[in-house]
Write a protein that holds these residues in place. Sequence first.
Motif, PDB file in Angstrom:
ATOM      1  N   ALA A 208     -34.033-121.217 -12.934  1.00 38.05           N
ATOM      2  CA  ALA A 208     -34.280-122.562 -12.659  1.00 38.05           C
ATOM      3  C   ALA A 208     -34.759-122.625 -11.159  1.00 38.05           C
ATOM      4  N   ARG A 209     -35.412-123.722 -10.778  1.00 37.69           N
ATOM      5  CA  ARG A 209     -35.679-123.941  -9.465  1.00 37.69           C
ATOM      6  C   ARG A 209     -35.392-125.275  -9.055  1.00 37.69           C
ATOM      7  N   ARG A 210     -35.297-125.460  -7.789  1.00 38.87           N
ATOM      8  CA  ARG A 210     -34.702-126.738  -7.483  1.00 38.87           C
ATOM      9  C   ARG A 210     -35.211-127.096  -5.891  1.00 38.87           C
ATOM     10  N   GLU A 211     -35.561-128.314  -5.713  1.00 39.62           N
ATOM     11  CA  GLU A 211     -35.917-128.888  -4.429  1.00 39.62           C
ATOM     12  C   GLU A 211     -34.811-129.513  -3.557  1.00 39.62           C
ATOM     13  N   PHE A 212     -34.577-129.233  -2.386  1.00 37.91           N
ATOM     14  CA  PHE A 212     -33.377-129.571  -1.703  1.00 37.91           C
ATOM     15  C   PHE A 212     -33.720-130.417  -0.655  1.00 37.91           C
ATOM     16  N   LEU A 213     -33.113-131.714  -0.322  1.00 40.00           N
ATOM     17  CA  LEU A 213     -33.288-132.499   0.820  1.00 40.00           C
ATOM     18  C   LEU A 213     -32.014-132.706   1.639  1.00 40.00           C
ATOM     19  N   HIS A 214     -31.795-132.385   2.612  1.00 37.44           N
ATOM     20  CA  HIS A 214     -30.753-132.811   3.405  1.00 37.44           C
ATOM     21  C   HIS A 214     -30.402-134.324   3.647  1.00 37.44           C
ATOM     22  N   VAL A 215     -29.018-134.642   3.408  1.00 41.21           N
ATOM     23  CA  VAL A 215     -28.696-136.091   3.433  1.00 41.21           C
ATOM     24  C   VAL A 215     -29.165-136.780   4.456  1.00 41.21           C
ATOM     25  N   ASN A 216     -29.163-135.898   5.594  1.00 46.29           N
ATOM     26  CA  ASN A 216     -29.630-136.735   6.880  1.00 46.29           C
ATOM     27  C   ASN A 216     -31.163-137.140   6.711  1.00 46.29           C
ATOM     28  N   ASP A 217     -31.752-136.386   6.426  1.00 46.37           N
ATOM     29  CA  ASP A 217     -33.148-136.580   6.116  1.00 46.37           C
ATOM     30  C   ASP A 217     -33.409-137.671   5.363  1.00 46.37           C
ATOM     31  N   CYS A 218     -32.745-137.719   4.049  1.00 49.99           N
ATOM     32  CA  CYS A 218     -32.838-138.779   3.231  1.00 49.99           C
ATOM     33  C   CYS A 218     -32.473-140.120   3.873  1.00 49.99           C
ATOM     34  N   ALA A 219     -31.364-140.078   4.560  1.00 44.66           N
ATOM     35  CA  ALA A 219     -31.018-141.349   5.297  1.00 44.66           C
ATOM     36  C   ALA A 219     -32.364-141.759   6.165  1.00 44.66           C
ATOM     37  N   ARG A 220     -32.543-140.961   6.812  1.00 40.84           N
ATOM     38  CA  ARG A 220     -33.742-141.251   7.805  1.00 40.84           C
ATOM     39  C   ARG A 220     -34.935-141.700   7.122  1.00 40.84           C
ATOM     40  N   ALA A 221     -35.185-141.285   5.697  1.00 46.99           N
ATOM     41  CA  ALA A 221     -36.320-141.729   5.044  1.00 46.99           C
ATOM     42  C   ALA A 221     -36.098-143.354   4.509  1.00 46.99           C
ATOM     43  N   ILE A 222     -34.586-143.619   4.423  1.00 48.43           N
ATOM     44  CA  ILE A 222     -34.276-144.843   3.851  1.00 48.43           C
ATOM     45  C   ILE A 222     -34.580-145.820   5.097  1.00 48.43           C
ATOM     46  N   LEU A 223     -34.240-145.518   6.161  1.00 49.19           N
ATOM     47  CA  LEU A 223     -34.409-146.464   7.347  1.00 49.19           C
ATOM     48  C   LEU A 223     -35.977-146.497   7.600  1.00 49.19           C
ATOM     49  N   PHE A 224     -36.749-145.415   7.467  1.00 51.03           N
ATOM     50  CA  PHE A 224     -38.087-145.295   7.736  1.00 51.03           C
ATOM     51  C   PHE A 224     -38.643-146.417   6.693  1.00 51.03           C
ATOM     52  N   MET A 225     -38.352-146.020   5.289  1.00 53.56           N
ATOM     53  CA  MET A 225     -39.282-146.732   4.534  1.00 53.56           C
ATOM     54  C   MET A 225     -38.833-148.315   4.284  1.00 53.56           C
ATOM     55  N   PHE A 226     -37.535-148.385   4.719  1.00 56.72           N
ATOM     56  CA  PHE A 226     -37.008-149.976   4.888  1.00 56.72           C
ATOM     57  C   PHE A 226     -37.810-150.533   6.070  1.00 56.72           C
ATOM     58  N   GLU A 227     -38.343-150.029   7.044  1.00 61.13           N
ATOM     59  CA  GLU A 227     -39.008-150.602   8.098  1.00 61.13           C
ATOM     60  C   GLU A 227     -40.388-150.520   7.879  1.00 61.13           C
ATOM     61  N   HIS A 228     -40.873-149.437   7.160  1.00 60.96           N
ATOM     62  CA  HIS A 228     -42.446-149.475   7.152  1.00 60.96           C
ATOM     63  C   HIS A 228     -42.955-149.376   5.736  1.00 60.96           C
ATOM     64  N   TYR A 229     -42.266-149.258   4.897  1.00 62.21           N
ATOM     65  CA  TYR A 229     -42.760-149.314   3.306  1.00 62.21           C
ATOM     66  C   TYR A 229     -42.826-150.391   2.673  1.00 62.21           C
TER      67      TYR A 229
END
Length: 318
Positions: A208-229
């Motif tokens: 099986a293969r998995r795609e991993f995202l560091h939680v810090n990057d996910c939190a940054r994405a939440i902030l970015f999308m909150f402000e820009h998406y």
Amino acid sequence: MNKSSKIYITGHRGMLGSTTLNVFKEAGYTNIITATHSELDLTNQQAVEDFFHREKPEYVIHIAAKVGGIKANIDNPAVFLYDNLIMQANVIHSSYKNGVKKFVFLGSSCIYPKESPQPMKEEYLLTGKLEPTNEGYAISKIAGIKLLETYYQQYGFSSISLMPSNLYGPNDSFDLAHAHVLSSLVKRFVDAKEENAASVTLWGTGIARREFLHVNDCARAILFMFEHYSSHEFINIGPGDDIGIRELAETIAKKVDYKGEVIWDNTKPNGMLRKCMDVGKMAETGFIPEINLDQGIDQVIERYQELMDETDKTAPVL
């Protein structure tokens, strides 16, 4: 976006919630409200309604969820389905009723069909059967997406839905009954090294293969999308590449210098064989994850070893 606006973050003590709370504070947001489970049970509709009526948050980031690895999902399908369904329904409806300006919903890459084409594009949702080992959790997250879509269609309620890939990083659980795959592997190999174990047995075949995202990057994405998406259409969040579980296990074993045998128990399920997301829409917004997997694995190993040292220091002397 006014930095003094009242923002309610659910699940602020969890891995993603605690990191998101810190990221928003570091970005200058000064009026963030939270509530522990003992203070507010999100499965209690009346309690949630009372909280929203009293606090009147302007924005909501819904991260609280019943989560776990493959074993937890297999053992508790009803809990994963019910708890997540009722929590998000209560929080979404109370947000709408109390005039929340923007709602941020966190889902998961497990929403996609078991045999989805790869990489998985947003339009592949509901085009096939789900992976049975996490069907309960997946259905709950699909329901959350659809609930927000219908609230937008019928009421004009503003929301965004983010679907991150497998998360890992600080504050993840190392309890094998609940841990995600990466933290589980780190614990297994570090413990085996410390105990000089001759072998480590892992679930599945390792293909099986998995795609991993560091939680810090996910939190940054939440902030970015909150402000820009602002689109009501959900969006994938991740690095856009994956790794085989066997390769991941070998990498972790090498990093902790474990030289024993790795046994793959093929009587246990692999889970979905591959779930790598297409992150083209994310890239178009301008957001890019920063922490590569090799760096992230080192951080998780270091954190678990620190926890082991802290346990040793607090253990009673007999």
